[in-house]
Write a protein that holds these residues in place. Structure first.
Motif, PDB file in Angstrom:
ATOM      1  N   GLU A 240       1.031  -1.761 -13.636  1.00  0.00           N
ATOM      2  CA  GLU A 240       1.953  -2.567 -12.832  1.00  0.00           C
ATOM      3  C   GLU A 240       2.260  -3.894 -13.536  1.00  0.00           C
ATOM      4  O   GLU A 240       3.411  -4.332 -13.582  1.00  0.00           O
ATOM      5  N   ASP A 286       6.371  -7.260  -4.817  1.00  0.00           N
ATOM      6  CA  ASP A 286       5.859  -7.029  -3.465  1.00  0.00           C
ATOM      7  C   ASP A 286       5.462  -5.577  -3.238  1.00  0.00           C
ATOM      8  O   ASP A 286       4.703  -5.272  -2.300  1.00  0.00           O
ATOM      9  N   ARG A 287       5.967  -4.694  -4.080  1.00  0.00           N
ATOM     10  CA  ARG A 287       5.645  -3.271  -3.931  1.00  0.00           C
ATOM     11  C   ARG A 287       4.289  -2.918  -4.535  1.00  0.00           C
ATOM     12  O   ARG A 287       3.785  -1.809  -4.345  1.00  0.00           O
TER      13      ARG A 287
END
Length: 711
Positions: A240, A286-287
């Motif tokens: 990420e 935010d994911r």
């Protein structure tokens, strides 16, 4: 203006709290200002009338010599003299502006020149800072002003230029990038050492300084360093984070810069599109699931969120991050103008800065901080007040530029009758006056300050030590005759001419003439009297030369008179010089020539010279008796050198002397004759005149016999 300073005298003249005891003893503390500088003498003096004073000749009374300002050292004098060149250029620019009208002062052409000169000040402060920072052995000892002092001058003046002297055409442009450049030049963060350390690590994110360093580089707009360490995250174990860093990298690289656009409208449009991409990055962040926002060393998601929050322009994030990184109000204000409001203009800063200072105040004990905050806030008067406490040089030169920019009031204060600019310039000039050797620079500043400044400069010029005696001692006779001995005097004359202070020039020339007369440099004294058009003074010099005949005799007299003779041709061309004093000069030169001829036994020319003195009526009445007595060698010579007509003229003058004496004017006619006789009285003087009368009678008898034989 600057706070009132005080001086402590050591050892104390009077102990603290015991001044009343001194007064009860009839004494007080007195001061006397120096005529050459702003120093003063402090001493004990009596309050009693002279008749009641009890003097003890053996008692010593200390005299303290003090100055409110430390004399500039050699390094400081160099700084002062070199910046004067820029100041003088600025004054010449203002003179041109006054000739062209007030509108031209606000033109792009004039503002460009003002900006260039202001940048010259900035560059010179930088050079002094660099020079003072060098770790070299200085023969004169430690610097009077530290390198940090010159660094502060550099930061303050450069900030003034950034905020108040925008490049013409960019006055309404966003100011953020210029402020960021200023901040990065003067307050370097993060350090190069931190970057070198992190770049040497295989996994820099494992170091506790990694995220603060990366955040600071992005906050400061250091894109190269930011991109390098974002690239290092490609090896991070979190997929990420790698993806987000890959998205963030082009955003950092493509952040719109005003300098890359020809029109502000295009810049604003690009900034909006860029902000939309940042918002998209926020959505992607935010994911990221909560449990994947950590690595083994830190919460990388929070760290990255702060960076994105800065790029989004969130005020609370910018303030918090700046404080956490050790930044101050300056960093917050500059970041505000880049990320929160990229369109922020210079004129808008006073609306933002107070909000920042309320939460992150400037350090009131740090003058640099206070000057910066005042300039950021648009409070230039407060900036000048703080600047004057730091260094009067800074306040004076900023105020000098502020006035034509209409940043400060140009109307004089009712009490001081000075404009704000003139107050600071004169305060600086007063500081310069602590060193009498800087008088030229002192008056340059004073003469730029209206009528009051000109009067102060006049007083300085009138009190500059001329040092004529030293120059005369060091000069050869030929140089003295040529007038080449007046170095300081020449500089004063040039200064008076430059500033059109003719009355001051004449007064200084009169002072010089008096000094030269006392040193018996009569030729130079005459020339300076003529330059000052001081004809009574010229007469006094001639009288002193004539006195040399009475005191020292004909040989010394002729030497001094020969020194004043060259001035006659020049004085003949001046109508104002044609008077009693000029005729007295002619007499002195003629009379000296007469004695020189007598000494050389050239009686024929001496007789012609003597006849001319009386026939042209240039001899003062007080000298008639003495000149007649000096004619005795001619009257007693075996040859008849004087014509009967010339001899008759001598007899006529002799009879006028007797008539004057008979009418009670013996002091007018016999004083010089008595002085020449060295203690002789009136009877001796009259006997001398009787000798002249007898010699004339014999001379006429010889003339008669000669004529009879000739016929």
């Amino acid at each position: 203006m600057s706070e009132t300073a005080s001086l402590s005298l050591v050892p104390a003249l009077v102990e603290s709290g015991k001044f009343s005891e001194l007064v009860n003893e009839g004494q007080t503390i007195s001061t006397s200002l120096s005529p050459f500088s702003n120093s003063l003498a402090v001493f004990l003096s009596s309050q009693l009338p002279p008749s009641q004073e009890k003097l003890n000749q053996d008692e010593d009374f200390p005299v303290y010599f003090a100055s409110m300002d430390a004399l500039p050292s050699s390094e400081r004098r160099l700084f002062i003299s070199d910046t004067l060149i820029i100041f003088a250029a600025f004054q010449n620019l203002l003179k041109t502006a006054r000739l062209k009208g007030s509108e031209w002062t606000q033109s792009d052409e004039c503002l460009t020149m003002i900006r260039k000169l202001a940048i010259d000040y900035v560059n010179f402060c930088k050079e002094c800072w660099v020079h003072a920072s060098q770790p070299i052995l200085r023969s004169e000892g430690p610097l009077q002003y530290s390198s940090d002092h010159y660094r502060i001058l550099y930061t303050c003046f450069s900030l003034f230029v950034v905020l108040y002297l925008a490049e013409p055409g960019y006055e309404q442009a966003p100011v953020g990038e210029e402020l960021m450049e200023w901040l990065n030049i003067h307050f370097i963060e993060p350090s190069t050492e931190e970057g070198d350390h992190l770049s040497s690590l295989e996994k820099p994110w494992e170091d506790e300084s990694f995220w603060p360093y990366l955040t600071r580089t992005i906050l400061r707009g250091l894109s190269k360093a930011s991109l390098f360490f974002l690239g290092a995250l490609e090896k991070h174990p979190s997929e990420e984070l790698r993806d987000l860093a890959a998205t963030l990298t082009p955003l950092i690289d493509s952040q719109p810069r005003l300098q890359n656009f020809t029109a502000e409208r295009d810049f604003v449009y690009a900034a909006r599109r860029w902000t939309d991409k940042v918002k998209a990055l926020r959505i992607a962040m935010d994911r990221v699931p909560e449990d994947e926002r950590f690595d083994d060393f830190d919460n990388w998601w929070d760290r990255l969120s702060d960076i994105v929050g800065i790029l989004e322009g969130r005020p609370e994030v910018v303030k918090r991050v700046c404080e956490e990184l050790g930044g101050d109000w300056r960093e917050i204000c500059v970041a505000w103008s880049i990320f929160i409001d990229p369109r922020l203009r210079r004129q808008d800063l006073p609306d933002i800065v107070p909000q920042v200072l309320e939460e992150t105040p400037a350090d009131p004990t740090n003058l640099e901080d206070m000057i910066h905050s005042a300039l950021f806030s648009g409070n230039v008067i407060e900036a000048l007040q703080h600047a004057s406490k730091l260094d009067l040089w800074l306040a004076a030169h900023m105020a000098d530029i502020m006035e034509p920019l209409q940043l400060i009031d140009i109307e004089p204060d009712e009490d001081s009758e000075l404009t704000l600019r003139d107050q600071y310039i004169l305060s600086y000039a007063h500081y310069l006056h602590s060193d009498p050797g800087l008088w030229r620079i002192t008056v340059d500043y004073m003469y730029s300050c209206g009528d009051l400044g000109k009067l102060r400069a006049d007083e300085v010029l009138l009190r500059v030590p001329l040092r004529l005696r030293e120059q005369i001692l060091d000069s050869t006779e030929d140089r003295i005759q040529a007038g080449d001995v007046a170095g300081v005097l020449k500089d004063i004359n040039q200064t008076c001419f430059e500033y059109q202070r003719e009355s001051v020039r004449r007064t200084v020339c009169r002072i010089a003439a008096q000094t030269l007369m006392q040193d018996k440099a009569y030729g130079l004294a005459i020339s300076y009297c003529a330059s000052a058009e001081d004809w009574p003074g010229l007469g006094r010099i001639v009288d002193r030369v004539l006195d040399e005949y009475i005191i020292s005799g004909p040989y010394t007299f002729t030497q001094y008179a020969s020194a004043i003779a060259p001035s006659i041709p020049d004085l003949r061309t001046r109508a104002a010089a044609q008077g009693i004093f000029f005729h007295r000069l002619i007499f002195a030169v003629q009379y000296a020539r007469f004695h020189e001829l007598l000494q050389n036994n050239n009686y024929e020319e001496a007789a012609a010279n003597l006849a001319a003195i009386f026939e042209e009526d240039i001899a003062p009445e007080s000298w008639w008796a003495l000149v007649l007595c000096d004619a005795l060698p001619l009257l007693s010579a075996s040859t008849l050198f004087l014509s009967a007509a010339s001899a008759s003229k001598l007899l006529q003058k002799l009879e006028e002397v007797y008539v004057g004496i008979s009418q009670g004017a013996e002091d007018d006619y016999l004083t010089l004759l008595k002085r020449k006789a060295e203690g002789g009285d009136e009877r001796d003087a009259l006997n001398k005149l009787k000798t002249v009368r007898l010699a004339l009678a014999r001379y006429f008898a010889r003339c008669t016999v000669s004529n009879n034989f000739g016929s």
